[in-house]
Enzyme design. Structure first.
Site, PDB file in Angstrom:
ATOM      1  N   LYS A  81     -10.786  -2.937   7.043  1.00 13.82           N
ATOM      2  CA  LYS A  81      -9.751  -2.099   7.680  1.00 13.82           C
ATOM      3  C   LYS A  81      -9.510  -0.824   6.865  1.00 13.82           C
ATOM      4  O   LYS A  81      -9.295   0.246   7.432  1.00 13.82           O
ATOM      5  CB  LYS A  81      -8.435  -2.874   7.813  1.00 13.82           C
ATOM      6  CG  LYS A  81      -8.464  -3.869   8.953  1.00 13.82           C
ATOM      7  CD  LYS A  81      -7.188  -4.689   9.069  1.00 13.82           C
ATOM      8  CE  LYS A  81      -7.442  -5.833  10.038  1.00 13.82           C
ATOM      9  NZ  LYS A  81      -6.364  -6.802  10.074  1.00 13.82           N
ATOM     10  N   LYS A 110     -10.252   2.505   8.889  1.00 13.60           N
ATOM     11  CA  LYS A 110      -9.088   3.332   9.264  1.00 13.60           C
ATOM     12  C   LYS A 110      -8.859   4.489   8.283  1.00 13.60           C
ATOM     13  O   LYS A 110      -7.856   5.171   8.376  1.00 13.60           O
ATOM     14  CB  LYS A 110      -7.844   2.441   9.358  1.00 13.60           C
ATOM     15  CG  LYS A 110      -7.970   1.325  10.406  1.00 13.60           C
ATOM     16  CD  LYS A 110      -6.651   0.648  10.718  1.00 13.60           C
ATOM     17  CE  LYS A 110      -6.866  -0.541  11.649  1.00 13.60           C
ATOM     18  NZ  LYS A 110      -5.628  -1.010  12.267  1.00 13.60           N
ATOM     19  N   ASP A 149      -1.701  -5.037  19.606  1.00 17.67           N
ATOM     20  CA  ASP A 149      -2.962  -4.356  19.908  1.00 17.67           C
ATOM     21  C   ASP A 149      -3.161  -4.189  21.418  1.00 17.67           C
ATOM     22  O   ASP A 149      -3.894  -3.307  21.848  1.00 17.67           O
ATOM     23  CB  ASP A 149      -4.134  -5.166  19.335  1.00 17.67           C
ATOM     24  CG  ASP A 149      -4.168  -5.087  17.815  1.00 17.67           C
ATOM     25  OD1 ASP A 149      -3.902  -3.994  17.288  1.00 17.67           O
ATOM     26  OD2 ASP A 149      -4.433  -6.105  17.161  1.00 17.67           O
ATOM     27  N   ASN A 195       5.577 -10.314  18.579  1.00 16.67           N
ATOM     28  CA  ASN A 195       5.044 -11.152  17.497  1.00 16.67           C
ATOM     29  C   ASN A 195       6.156 -11.517  16.528  1.00 16.67           C
ATOM     30  O   ASN A 195       7.313 -11.130  16.716  1.00 16.67           O
ATOM     31  CB  ASN A 195       3.890 -10.436  16.795  1.00 16.67           C
ATOM     32  CG  ASN A 195       4.328  -9.111  16.228  1.00 16.67           C
ATOM     33  OD1 ASN A 195       5.176  -9.052  15.351  1.00 16.67           O
ATOM     34  ND2 ASN A 195       3.771  -8.034  16.750  1.00 16.67           N
ATOM     35  N   PHE A 216      -1.196  -2.108   6.151  1.00 16.11           N
ATOM     36  CA  PHE A 216      -0.991  -3.517   5.820  1.00 16.11           C
ATOM     37  C   PHE A 216      -1.986  -4.332   6.646  1.00 16.11           C
ATOM     38  O   PHE A 216      -2.239  -3.995   7.803  1.00 16.11           O
ATOM     39  CB  PHE A 216       0.443  -3.959   6.172  1.00 16.11           C
ATOM     40  CG  PHE A 216       1.411  -3.765   5.045  1.00 16.11           C
ATOM     41  CD1 PHE A 216       1.733  -2.492   4.605  1.00 16.11           C
ATOM     42  CD2 PHE A 216       1.992  -4.858   4.410  1.00 16.11           C
ATOM     43  CE1 PHE A 216       2.614  -2.300   3.549  1.00 16.11           C
ATOM     44  CE2 PHE A 216       2.880  -4.687   3.355  1.00 16.11           C
ATOM     45  CZ  PHE A 216       3.191  -3.400   2.929  1.00 16.11           C
ATOM     46  N   LYS A 238      11.514  -8.734  38.453  1.00 14.16           N
ATOM     47  CA  LYS A 238      11.236  -9.963  37.692  1.00 14.16           C
ATOM     48  C   LYS A 238      10.157 -10.792  38.408  1.00 14.16           C
ATOM     49  O   LYS A 238      10.242 -10.987  39.621  1.00 14.16           O
ATOM     50  CB  LYS A 238      12.538 -10.758  37.568  1.00 14.16           C
ATOM     51  CG  LYS A 238      12.425 -11.961  36.697  1.00 14.16           C
ATOM     52  CD  LYS A 238      13.734 -12.704  36.630  1.00 14.16           C
ATOM     53  CE  LYS A 238      13.501 -14.060  36.013  1.00 14.16           C
ATOM     54  NZ  LYS A 238      14.578 -14.985  36.273  1.00 14.16           N
TER      55      LYS A 238
HETATM   56  N1  CTP Z   1      -1.837  -0.925  13.318  1.00 15.15           N
HETATM   57  C1  CTP Z   1      -1.500   0.220  14.037  1.00 15.15           C
HETATM   58  N2  CTP Z   1      -1.674   0.243  15.392  1.00 15.15           N
HETATM   59  C2  CTP Z   1      -2.196  -0.818  16.053  1.00 15.15           C
HETATM   60  C3  CTP Z   1      -2.532  -1.993  15.314  1.00 15.15           C
HETATM   61  C4  CTP Z   1      -2.344  -1.998  13.958  1.00 15.15           C
HETATM   62  O1  CTP Z   1      -1.040   1.204  13.456  1.00 15.15           O
HETATM   63  N3  CTP Z   1      -2.338  -0.773  17.349  1.00 15.15           N
HETATM   64  C5  CTP Z   1      -1.664  -0.920  11.859  1.00 15.15           C
HETATM   65  C6  CTP Z   1      -0.599  -1.862  11.309  1.00 15.15           C
HETATM   66  O2  CTP Z   1       0.640  -1.205  11.205  1.00 15.15           O
HETATM   67  C7  CTP Z   1      -1.161  -2.255   9.959  1.00 15.15           C
HETATM   68  C8  CTP Z   1      -2.653  -2.181  10.141  1.00 15.15           C
HETATM   69  O3  CTP Z   1      -2.867  -1.372  11.313  1.00 15.15           O
HETATM   70  O4  CTP Z   1      -0.819  -1.340   8.953  1.00 15.15           O
HETATM   71  C9  CTP Z   1      -3.366  -3.476  10.300  1.00 15.15           C
HETATM   72  O5  CTP Z   1      -2.943  -4.144  11.397  1.00 15.15           O
HETATM   73  P1  CTP Z   1      -3.657  -5.496  11.906  1.00 15.15           P
HETATM   74  O6  CTP Z   1      -3.053  -5.912  13.179  1.00 15.15           O
HETATM   75  O7  CTP Z   1      -3.711  -6.476  10.802  1.00 15.15           O
HETATM   76  O8  CTP Z   1      -5.105  -4.972  12.117  1.00 15.15           O
HETATM   77  P2  CTP Z   1      -5.876  -4.590  13.379  1.00 15.15           P
HETATM   78  O9  CTP Z   1      -6.497  -3.290  13.086  1.00 15.15           O
HETATM   79  O10 CTP Z   1      -5.041  -4.666  14.591  1.00 15.15           O
HETATM   80  O11 CTP Z   1      -7.010  -5.684  13.378  1.00 15.15           O
HETATM   81  P3  CTP Z   1      -7.031  -7.214  13.907  1.00 15.15           P
HETATM   82  O12 CTP Z   1      -5.905  -7.364  14.900  1.00 15.15           O
HETATM   83  O13 CTP Z   1      -8.365  -7.319  14.482  1.00 15.15           O
HETATM   84  O14 CTP Z   1      -6.841  -8.078  12.685  1.00 15.15           O
END
Ligand code: CTP
Length: 398
Positions: free
Chosen positions: A336, A340, A276, A207, A322, A286
């Site tokens: 969140k 969490k 995620d 990303n 975050f 490859k």
């Molecule tokens: N985070 C994490 N592990 C993951 C995904 C996210 O520890 N697999 C943590 C990030 O470091 C951040 C927070 O979760 O502090 C929010 O991440 P974000 O991607 O915005 O939220 P998600 O829970 O993944 O929700 P969504 O993708 O549905 O917005």
């Protein structure tokens, strides 16, 4: 050492007072004046107040080395330009170096040494879109500002544009240089950057995260005396000195290091943009585009949610997440926070100008466990890092 740049504005007379106050506080003040500044205040005045030679020209052969502009950029702990005219701001924003002061400013490494600008000009000039834009650009690059005040201006107008008072500028200087060792004895774990989820030996899913927010938090926490563990995905950033750094690639690698080290931490801040999902199968060779192969599906599987796991395990640590969102910022972030089990969430609206992944600045809202929301104005990621650390410390003390 404080480098005091003076440009050609009527407020130059106040710079004499600024120099006097700084010298009185024990600072070594090195003045660099533009040629235009000399129309408002003499080099002799500044030399007498600071007890040091005053420089104006790039070709001043009384100076002992041939690289005066580099020495003057490297030696000071802070560089202050007061007054900073519209012309000077325009030059710095555009990278123009046509005299000693603008050349020195171009040579200052902003990551190591702060630069504070004290604009001073007529209200119409200050509100001109070019000047506004230059100030905006400079803020985003990490320059600090002593914001101009409203009041009587030299031209007879009343409005915004008066240079901040010398006492106020001095306070900002002290603030920028101050080291508050208020995190002494605390261990802060920070995750930063993106993760990379391999697909085959040459490809990965990732990303746009630059890692800047996490690295600035690490720098700020280190500055304040914390033991800092930085767990970083791939970035191009230079890590702060004196921290413990763990490089990882994938979410699973980040997960493993976080879980191994979590018992050391008093505070855990998860800025990382963790993927995620990851490709379910990593190809050993490859992936080739075989003839007739016009579509390719990649099956993805869920990665561990590191933050959620930390929230479930919830030890004694203060847990900060975050949330990067493109819609329903507060509602999504608040969800969140509760899902969490966090103490604080930093909600980042990616649609706002000057906020988000590749920017030097950020515009966020802080949401606390009691549901309260604090909207934070646009500021550099380093300033925001200190603000977040302030809030964490307040909570720990309460
Ligand atoms: N985070 C994490 N592990 C993951 C995904 C996210 O520890 N697999 C943590 C990030 O470091 C951040 C927070 O979760 O502090 C929010 O991440 P974000 O991607 O915005 O939220 P998600 O829970 O993944 O929700 P969504 O993708 O549905 O917005």
């Amino acid at each position: 050492m404080l480098l005091l740049g003076i440009t050609g504005g009527i407020a130059a007379y106040k710079s004499a007072e600024l120099a006097r106050l700084a010298v009185k506080k024990g600072a070594v003040v090195q003045v660099v004046m533009t040629e235009n500044a000399k129309n408002f205040i003499t080099p002799l005045t500044m030399r007498t107040l600071t007890g040091r030679p005053v420089y104006s020209s790039l070709f001043d052969f009384s100076y002992s080395s041939a690289t005066m502009h580099i020495d003057l950029a490297r030696e000071p702990d802070i560089t202050v330009v007061a007054p900073a005219t519209a012309n000077l701001l325009g030059k710095v924003a555009s990278g123009i170096a046509d005299d000693l002061l603008s050349t020195v400013l171009l040579a200052v490494d902003l990551k190591k040494r702060p630069v504070l600008l004290a604009p001073s000009m007529n209200t119409a000039m200050l509100h001109h879109p070019s000047v506004r834009n230059n100030i905006d650009v400079l803020r985003r690059r990490g320059y600090f500002f002593a914001d101009p005040l409203s009041g009587d201006l030299a031209c007879g107008d009343v409005g915004e544009g008066r240079m901040a008072e010398p006492e106020q500028i001095l306070r900002l200087i002290e603030d920028k240089l101050a080291v508050h060792p208020d995190f002494n004895g605390l261990t802060v774990m920070i995750t930063a950057g993106p993760t990379r989820e391999p697909l085959d030996p040459v490809r990965f899913l990732s990303n746009r995260s630059s890692g800047k927010m996490g690295y600035e938090l690490a720098r700020a926490a280190k500055e304040r005396g914390a033991r800092v563990l930085l767990i970083s995905g791939p970035t191009f950033l230079e890590p702060p000195q004196g921290i413990e750094l763990y490089y990882v690639e994938s979410a699973r690698e980040m997960h493993a290091v976080v879980m191994e080290k979590r018992s050391l931490a008093d505070i855990i801040i998860k800025t990382a943009a963790v993927a995620d999902f990851r490709p379910e199968d990593i190809q050993m060779q490859k992936i080739k585009k075989k003839k007739g192969l016009n579509e390719l599906s990649i099956k993805l599987t869920r990665n561990p949610d590191i933050l959620k796991e930390l929230g479930l395990l919830k030890g004694d640590y203060f847990l900060v997440g975050f949330a990067a969102e493109t819609e329903n910022l507060i509602a999504n972030a608040r969800k969140k926070l509760y899902d969490k089990n966090l103490d604080l969430i930093v909600a980042n609206d990616l649609t706002q100008k000057g906020a988000g992944f590749l920017e030097e600045t950020n515009k966020v809202s802080l949401i606390y466990r009691d549901g309260s929301v604090e909207d934070i104005p646009l500021m550099t990621k380093f300033e925001l890092s200190h603000l977040i650390l302030d809030r964490i410390l307040n909570w720990k003390k309460s």
